[in-house]
Scaffold this motif. Structure first.
Motif, PDB file in Angstrom:
ATOM      1  N   ARG A  15     -21.031  29.274  29.926  1.00 40.84           N
ATOM      2  CA  ARG A  15     -22.336  29.510  29.306  1.00 40.84           C
ATOM      3  C   ARG A  15     -22.448  30.933  28.782  1.00 40.84           C
ATOM      4  N   ARG A  16     -22.077  31.894  29.621  1.00 40.74           N
ATOM      5  CA  ARG A  16     -22.187  33.285  29.209  1.00 40.74           C
ATOM      6  C   ARG A  16     -21.149  33.626  28.150  1.00 40.74           C
ATOM      7  N   ALA A  17     -19.967  33.047  28.258  1.00 44.14           N
ATOM      8  CA  ALA A  17     -18.940  33.287  27.245  1.00 44.14           C
ATOM      9  C   ALA A  17     -19.390  32.726  25.901  1.00 44.14           C
ATOM     10  N   HIS A  18     -20.015  31.544  25.921  1.00 43.81           N
ATOM     11  CA  HIS A  18     -20.545  30.954  24.689  1.00 43.81           C
ATOM     12  C   HIS A  18     -21.616  31.853  24.090  1.00 43.81           C
ATOM     13  N   ALA A  19     -22.516  32.361  24.918  1.00 36.92           N
ATOM     14  CA  ALA A  19     -23.566  33.253  24.436  1.00 36.92           C
ATOM     15  C   ALA A  19     -22.972  34.538  23.873  1.00 36.92           C
ATOM     16  N   GLU A  20     -21.964  35.079  24.517  1.00 39.33           N
ATOM     17  CA  GLU A  20     -21.325  36.302  24.041  1.00 39.33           C
ATOM     18  C   GLU A  20     -20.638  36.081  22.694  1.00 39.33           C
ATOM     19  N   LEU A  21     -19.970  34.952  22.548  1.00 36.23           N
ATOM     20  CA  LEU A  21     -19.296  34.662  21.284  1.00 36.23           C
ATOM     21  C   LEU A  21     -20.300  34.453  20.150  1.00 36.23           C
ATOM     22  N   THR A  22     -21.352  33.685  20.402  1.00 31.89           N
ATOM     23  CA  THR A  22     -22.298  33.371  19.329  1.00 31.89           C
ATOM     24  C   THR A  22     -23.248  34.525  19.041  1.00 31.89           C
ATOM     25  N   LEU A  23     -23.802  35.133  20.068  1.00 30.50           N
ATOM     26  CA  LEU A  23     -24.782  36.194  19.860  1.00 30.50           C
ATOM     27  C   LEU A  23     -24.133  37.564  19.694  1.00 30.50           C
ATOM     28  N   GLY A  24     -23.138  37.841  20.508  1.00 34.04           N
ATOM     29  CA  GLY A  24     -22.513  39.163  20.478  1.00 34.04           C
ATOM     30  C   GLY A  24     -21.521  39.355  19.354  1.00 34.04           C
ATOM     31  N   HIS A  25     -20.725  38.326  19.066  1.00 29.83           N
ATOM     32  CA  HIS A  25     -19.672  38.451  18.066  1.00 29.83           C
ATOM     33  C   HIS A  25     -19.966  37.675  16.788  1.00 29.83           C
ATOM     34  N   THR A  28     -19.521  31.176  15.373  1.00 26.46           N
ATOM     35  CA  THR A  28     -20.159  29.878  15.570  1.00 26.46           C
ATOM     36  C   THR A  28     -19.160  28.949  16.239  1.00 26.46           C
ATOM     37  N   VAL A  29     -19.456  28.566  17.465  1.00 24.28           N
ATOM     38  CA  VAL A  29     -18.561  27.711  18.239  1.00 24.28           C
ATOM     39  C   VAL A  29     -19.409  26.848  19.164  1.00 24.28           C
ATOM     40  N   GLY A  30     -18.968  25.636  19.410  1.00 24.05           N
ATOM     41  CA  GLY A  30     -19.696  24.734  20.297  1.00 24.05           C
ATOM     42  C   GLY A  30     -19.441  25.060  21.750  1.00 24.05           C
ATOM     43  N   HIS A  31     -20.395  24.676  22.592  1.00 27.54           N
ATOM     44  CA  HIS A  31     -20.268  24.941  24.031  1.00 27.54           C
ATOM     45  C   HIS A  31     -19.074  24.200  24.633  1.00 27.54           C
ATOM     46  N   GLY A  32     -18.865  22.965  24.190  1.00 29.97           N
ATOM     47  CA  GLY A  32     -17.727  22.188  24.699  1.00 29.97           C
ATOM     48  C   GLY A  32     -16.399  22.803  24.314  1.00 29.97           C
ATOM     49  N   CYS A  33     -16.333  23.397  23.133  1.00 28.33           N
ATOM     50  CA  CYS A  33     -15.104  24.060  22.685  1.00 28.33           C
ATOM     51  C   CYS A  33     -14.811  25.274  23.561  1.00 28.33           C
ATOM     52  N   VAL A  34     -15.845  26.008  23.936  1.00 31.30           N
ATOM     53  CA  VAL A  34     -15.664  27.170  24.817  1.00 31.30           C
ATOM     54  C   VAL A  34     -15.122  26.714  26.166  1.00 31.30           C
ATOM     55  N   GLY A  42      -6.889  29.028  31.364  1.00 25.56           N
ATOM     56  CA  GLY A  42      -6.932  29.273  32.813  1.00 25.56           C
ATOM     57  C   GLY A  42      -7.980  30.295  33.201  1.00 25.56           C
ATOM     58  N   VAL A  43      -9.009  30.425  32.388  1.00 31.66           N
ATOM     59  CA  VAL A  43     -10.068  31.402  32.629  1.00 31.66           C
ATOM     60  C   VAL A  43     -11.201  30.720  33.380  1.00 31.66           C
ATOM     61  N   LYS A  44     -11.640  31.338  34.476  1.00 35.19           N
ATOM     62  CA  LYS A  44     -12.758  30.818  35.254  1.00 35.19           C
ATOM     63  C   LYS A  44     -13.725  31.948  35.545  1.00 35.19           C
ATOM     64  N   GLY A  45     -14.984  31.639  35.504  1.00 30.89           N
ATOM     65  CA  GLY A  45     -15.995  32.624  35.856  1.00 30.89           C
ATOM     66  C   GLY A  45     -16.277  32.591  37.336  1.00 30.89           C
TER      67      GLY A  45
END
Length: 88
Positions: A15-25, A28-34, A42-45
């Motif tokens: 969720r936060r990675a999606h927000a960072e990509l869309t808002l910060g950078h 445009t990417v879908g949540h499922g794609c993230v 192999g990235v986990k929060g």
């Protein structure tokens, strides 16, 4: 994806990675794609804290028909479907 993870010190979930990509950078990417990209890399929060929902003490209406939705004679029982009413 790994840049966002490294910048967050391995704490961001999907969720936060999606927000960072869309808002910060501005990407445009879908949540499922993230989620898919994070899983593939192999990235986990870190697990988040689950907040308890407040228990409201609002009184509810009593069941005036005792769950008996059949009638003995016309105009004795009127019921409605609450899904018809819009809620905010």
């Amino acid at each position: 994806m790994t840049e966002v993870d490294t910048a967050s010190h391995d704490t961001y979930g999907a969720r936060r990675a999606h927000a960072e990509l869309t808002l910060g950078h501005g990407i445009t990417v879908g949540h499922g794609c993230v989620e898919l990209l994070m899983r593939a890399a192999g990235v986990k929060g870190l697990p988040g804290n689950k907040r308890a929902r407040p228990q409201h003490q609002t009184p509810t209406a009593s069941d005036l028909v005792d769950r008996k939705f059949t009638r003995d004679e016309p105009n004795k029982l009127w019921v409605t479907d609450i899904t018809e009413h819009r809620t905010p």
